[in-house]
Enzyme design. Structure first.
Site, PDB file in Angstrom:
ATOM      1  N   GLY A  74       0.821  -1.207   0.000  1.00 53.53           N
ATOM      2  CA  GLY A  74       0.000   0.000   0.000  1.00 53.53           C
ATOM      3  C   GLY A  74       0.850   1.248   0.000  1.00 53.53           C
ATOM      4  CG  ASP A  75       2.839   4.989  -1.297  1.00 57.49           C
ATOM      5  OD1 ASP A  75       3.675   4.855  -0.375  1.00 57.49           O
ATOM      6  OD2 ASP A  75       2.708   6.038  -1.939  1.00 57.49           O
ATOM      7  CD  GLN A  76      -3.189   8.102   3.018  1.00 57.96           C
ATOM      8  OE1 GLN A  76      -2.567   8.376   4.031  1.00 57.96           O
ATOM      9  NE2 GLN A  76      -4.469   7.787   3.023  1.00 57.96           N
ATOM     10  CB  ALA A 111      -2.343   2.924  -4.447  1.00 61.77           C
TER      11      ALA A 111
END
Length: 198
Positions: A74-76, A111
């Protein structure tokens, strides 16, 4: 036997969200040079949401190449228009983030990618929109001083689950996605894969 689930992250908040939802997942650092990767993507003028998706995929692929089962990456990233914000490096940078966001709406490009056997098999992008109220300089100083280094672990220099709620006039989107993990779509996928009961 149920598939093993691994989180390609050492993020305490993401692991806590998974655990609270009943998902047992090991956390493994993906060993990705995020700053270098982001700089390359920005030099190539990729949209912020695409940057978040590619970084989430890279994290999941790195760990999935070495671990069996499903690997969640995940990434933000915070997008204010076309500008991407990273986690603030120090408290002065946190104040600058808040000054820039004050009185404006921004998007949290959140994401998540699942890989299996080193290949991506599922993707999801959540795009919650948050509108920050106009903040006075005195409020920013007091807020950053009271919250301290905890603000350095978030892209917007706020934690919505705490005093950060005071910063906003409007929030559109999923609460879990704001916290960094689009949990509901992820749980749906884990049920499809029979990791969770239906």
């Amino acid at each position: 036997m149920s598939l093993a689930v691994t989180l390609a992250s050492t993020s305490k908040s993401r692991r806590a969200l998974l655990a609270a939802a009943g998902v047992e997942a090991d956390g493994v650092a993906p060993n990705v040079d995020e700053e270098s990767f982001r700089n390359t993507m920005r030099a190539n003028k990729l949209p912020v949401r695409e940057q978040a998706m590619q970084l989430a995929e890279l994290k999941a692929m790195r760990v999935s190449a070495k671990r069996p089962g499903l690997v969640i990456g995940g990434d933000q990233m915070l997008a204010l228009g076309d500008e991407a914000f990273d986690k603030p490096a120090d408290l002065e940078a946190a104040k600058n983030h808040l000054r820039q966001l004050s009185g404006k709406s921004h998007t949290l490009e959140t994401a998540i990618v699942i890989c299996e056997d080193g290949a991506p098999i599922w993707r999801h992008l959540a795009r919650p929109k948050l509108t920050m109220r106009p903040l006075t300089e005195d409020f920013i100083e007091t807020y950053v001083s009271s919250c301290g280094d905890a603000l350095l672990s978030t892209v917007g220099a706020y934690q919505l689950e705490g005093p950060g709620a005071q910063l906003f006039t409007r929030i559109e989107g999923d609460y879990f996605s704001i916290l960094g993990l689009p949990l509901l779509p992820l749980l749906d996928y884990l049920r499809i894969r029979k990791v969770l009961p239906t």
